[in-house]
Design a protein around this motif. Structure first.
Motif, short mmCIF file in Angstrom:
data_model
loop_
_atom_site.label_atom_id
_atom_site.label_comp_id
_atom_site.label_asym_id
_atom_site.label_seq_id
_atom_site.Cartn_x
_atom_site.Cartn_y
_atom_site.Cartn_z
N GLU A 184 1.61 11.47 9.29
CA GLU A 184 3.06 11.16 9.57
C GLU A 184 3.48 10.58 10.63
OE1 GLU A 184 5.59 14.39 6.88
OE2 GLU A 184 5.14 14.79 9.03
N SER A 185 2.61 11.17 11.94
CA SER A 185 2.98 10.54 13.11
C SER A 185 2.37 9.04 13.46
CB SER A 185 2.64 11.43 14.32
OG SER A 185 1.27 11.40 14.18
N GLY A 186 1.57 8.47 12.28
CA GLY A 186 1.05 7.36 12.56
C GLY A 186 -0.27 7.18 13.26
N GLN A 189 -5.31 6.06 12.22
CA GLN A 189 -5.45 4.59 12.19
C GLN A 189 -6.28 4.30 10.89
OE1 GLN A 189 -3.91 2.03 14.03
NE2 GLN A 189 -2.97 3.48 15.04
N LEU A 190 -5.68 3.46 9.86
CA LEU A 190 -6.58 3.32 8.84
C LEU A 190 -7.59 2.02 9.04
CD1 LEU A 190 -3.75 3.38 5.84
CD2 LEU A 190 -5.15 5.23 6.62
N SER A 191 -8.82 2.06 8.53
CA SER A 191 -9.28 1.02 8.54
C SER A 191 -9.62 0.63 7.22
CB SER A 191 -10.95 1.53 9.30
OG SER A 191 -11.77 2.43 8.64
N ILE A 192 -8.82 -0.46 6.94
CA ILE A 192 -8.65 -1.14 5.99
C ILE A 192 -9.88 -2.35 5.51
CG2 ILE A 192 -6.90 -2.72 4.28
CD1 ILE A 192 -5.74 -0.09 4.84
N GLU A 193 -10.32 -2.13 4.45
CA GLU A 193 -11.31 -3.09 3.78
C GLU A 193 -11.42 -3.27 2.49
OE1 GLU A 193 -15.11 -0.65 3.55
OE2 GLU A 193 -14.34 -0.07 5.42
N GLU A 194 -12.02 -4.26 1.82
CA GLU A 194 -12.19 -4.29 0.36
C GLU A 194 -12.89 -3.32 -0.06
OE1 GLU A 194 -12.99 -8.37 -0.86
OE2 GLU A 194 -11.29 -9.26 0.50
N VAL A 195 -12.33 -2.64 -0.99
CA VAL A 195 -13.08 -1.43 -1.54
C VAL A 195 -13.14 -1.66 -3.03
CG1 VAL A 195 -12.94 0.32 0.09
CG2 VAL A 195 -11.44 -0.14 -1.69
N ASN A 196 -14.58 -1.29 -3.64
CA ASN A 196 -14.63 -1.33 -5.02
C ASN A 196 -14.03 -0.03 -5.62
OD1 ASN A 196 -15.74 -1.47 -7.58
ND2 ASN A 196 -17.70 -1.91 -7.17
N PRO A 197 -13.03 -0.32 -6.42
CA PRO A 197 -12.38 1.03 -7.11
C PRO A 197 -13.27 1.62 -7.86
CG PRO A 197 -10.92 -1.03 -7.61
CD PRO A 197 -12.36 -1.50 -6.68
N ALA A 198 -14.22 1.26 -8.60
CA ALA A 198 -15.14 1.91 -9.33
C ALA A 198 -16.01 2.97 -8.28
CB ALA A 198 -16.24 1.08 -10.12
N VAL A 199 -16.25 2.58 -7.19
CA VAL A 199 -17.24 3.45 -6.30
C VAL A 199 -16.40 4.63 -5.85
CG1 VAL A 199 -18.32 3.43 -4.10
CG2 VAL A 199 -18.89 1.37 -5.42
N VAL A 200 -15.06 4.23 -5.52
CA VAL A 200 -14.04 5.26 -5.05
C VAL A 200 -13.91 6.37 -6.24
CG1 VAL A 200 -11.87 5.70 -4.48
CG2 VAL A 200 -12.68 3.52 -3.70
N LEU A 233 -7.40 -3.07 -1.25
CA LEU A 233 -7.21 -3.12 0.22
C LEU A 233 -7.10 -1.92 0.52
CD1 LEU A 233 -5.70 -6.31 1.12
CD2 LEU A 233 -8.11 -5.70 1.50
N ALA A 234 -8.12 -0.94 1.15
CA ALA A 234 -7.75 0.47 1.61
C ALA A 234 -8.76 1.04 2.61
CB ALA A 234 -7.79 1.24 0.27
N ASP A 235 -8.41 2.09 2.97
CA ASP A 235 -9.16 2.91 3.91
C ASP A 235 -10.26 3.98 2.78
OD1 ASP A 235 -10.26 5.06 5.16
OD2 ASP A 235 -9.20 4.52 7.07
N PRO A 236 -11.31 3.33 2.60
CA PRO A 236 -11.90 4.15 1.34
C PRO A 236 -12.10 5.65 1.62
CG PRO A 236 -13.40 2.85 2.80
CD PRO A 236 -12.26 2.51 3.29
N ALA A 237 -12.05 6.18 2.91
CA ALA A 237 -12.15 7.65 3.39
C ALA A 237 -10.79 8.21 2.95
CB ALA A 237 -12.66 7.96 4.69
N ARG A 238 -9.75 7.73 3.40
CA ARG A 238 -8.25 8.11 3.10
C ARG A 238 -7.99 8.10 1.84
NH1 ARG A 238 -6.39 12.04 6.44
NH2 ARG A 238 -6.82 11.40 8.61
N LEU A 239 -8.46 7.05 0.98
CA LEU A 239 -8.11 6.87 -0.55
C LEU A 239 -8.81 7.73 -1.30
CD1 LEU A 239 -6.78 5.22 -2.56
CD2 LEU A 239 -8.86 3.76 -2.65
N GLY A 240 -10.17 8.08 -0.88
CA GLY A 240 -10.86 8.96 -1.48
C GLY A 240 -10.45 10.32 -1.21
#
Ligand code: ADP
Length: 356
Positions: A184-186, A189-200, A233-240
């Motif tokens: 919430e407080s920002g 920091q997201l580390s955005i990269e190209e991620v394969n949705p199938a892997v997530v 386009l996502a931070d794989p850890a956060r998206l996971g």
């Protein structure tokens, strides 16, 4: 202050046009001067305020009271007033008597400030409530053990297990709160990269499967829809983490024998991750609110969340929403009570890597 200079000071004040709203009234509290903003607040045409009493113009008993107090006391009075439609806006009011009678009313909008204070108060009340239940259980169990009234080994071990479980709930709650406040407080920091949705999706399926099986729920990977070469386009850890939260809920609110399906779909601009279950569902009236922090659907309806699935603080979906928004994405649900739910989280699609 002489008449002259007070008049000049007043003109300067009226012309300043800062954040404060200035209204000039005579000794009978009739409006002598008020700007366009004051007219807007009173929901009257500009110029209509002149000659009206403060109470008639604004319909605010609290503003009238502050003004009257200053007139009676003959000195500056500070107070607060509810104004606007249904008194929905709060103002700090300074009522300052003028040497020739009458008052200057200076209004400063504090609606946002008051709202933030209210949110903070609710937040603290919610946390206290969430902490109290497991703490009360731990205390009761520990007291029973230390009183010596339980002597047989298995019961003692059972009590100890329950204490452990409640402590785990507390730890989970603290983790979720920290996560939420960081996102919430920002600060995260997201580390955005190209991620394969199938892997997530596959990682999520692997991580949830053991937990689900212990609850008698099976987990399957849903076949991808759309262009399978699409990357998110996502931070794989956060998206996971977000997807795992949805999967956890899907299992938690499923019946034994149920099935949880996890998959993804490529859209034109987004990648949508979907978690579907055939569990208890979310009643229509609650669907819009379940992504708010601490919001829970009446717990008596749900299967008591136990063991691996952790407690129920109503924070999981708030975290999912914040993670989605941090990605400039979104979240949503469609659900039928008693039949199941489909939750989704959408993040932007990468522009490259889309050729098949
Ligand atoms: P909790 O910790 O209570 O699960 P969440 O924020 O994750 O908090 O969820 C908020 C509420 O939304 C839950 O209390 C539950 O009532 C409802 N909910 C979430 N996911 C599901 C689901 N898959 N099926 C039915 N209800 C759900």
């Amino acid at each position: 202050m002489t008449h002259e200079t007070s008049g000049e000071a007043l003109e300067a004040l009226l012309a300043r046009g800062g954040d404060d709203l200035i209204i000039l009234v005579d000794q009978r509290l009739r409006i002598v001067r008020a700007g366009a903003e004051a007219a807007e607040l009173a929901e009257r045409p500009e110029g209509a305020l002149r000659g009206m009493s403060v109470i008639a113009a604004f319909g605010s008993a609290s503003l009238d009271a502050v003004a009257r107090q200053a007139l009676t006391a003959g000195e500056a009075v500070r107070g607060e007033a509810d104004l606007g439609r249904l008194g929905a806006r709060q103002f700090a009011v300074d009522a300052v008597p003028l040497p020739d009678g009458g008052l200057v009313l200076s209004l400063h909008d504090i609606t946002t400030l008051r709202r933030v204070e209210r949110v903070r108060r609710d937040f603290v009340a919610n946390i206290s409530h969430e902490l109290r239940t497991p703490l009360a259980s731990i205390k009761l169990l520990a007291e029973t053990l230390s009183s010596g009234s339980v002597e047989d080994g298995p019961t003692m071990r059972d009590f100890a297990t329950q204490i452990e479980r409640e402590a785990d709930h507390l730890a989970q709650l603290v983790d979720e709160l920290l996560d939420l406040s960081m996102i919430e407080s920002g600060e995260t920091q997201l580390s955005i990269e190209e991620v394969n949705p199938a892997v997530v999706v596959e990682e999520c399926v692997q991580r949830i499967r053991a937990v689900a099986e212990r609850s008698g729920v099976s987990v399957v990977t849903q076949e991808a829809r759309g262009n399978v070469a699409t990357r998110a386009l996502a931070d794989p850890a956060r998206l996971g983490q977000a997807l795992l939260n949805l999967a956890h809920n899907a299992v938690k609110y499923s019946h034994p024998g149920g099935e949880v399906r996890i998959g993804w779909e490529a859209g034109d601009d987004t990648v949508r991750f979907v978690v579907a279950d055939d569990g208890i569902g979310v009643p229509q009236g609650h669907q819009a609110r379940i992504f708010e922090r601490f919001y829970k659907v009446d717990r008596s309806r749900t299967r008591a969340p136990e063991g691996d699935l952790g407690g129920s603080a109503g924070l999981g979906l708030a975290i999912v929403r914040h993670i989605a928004e941090a990605h400039r994405g979104s979240v949503g649900v469609s659900s039928t009570e008693g039949a199941g739910s489909t939750f989704w989280i959408e993040v932007p699609r990468a522009r490259s890597g889309t050729t098949e």
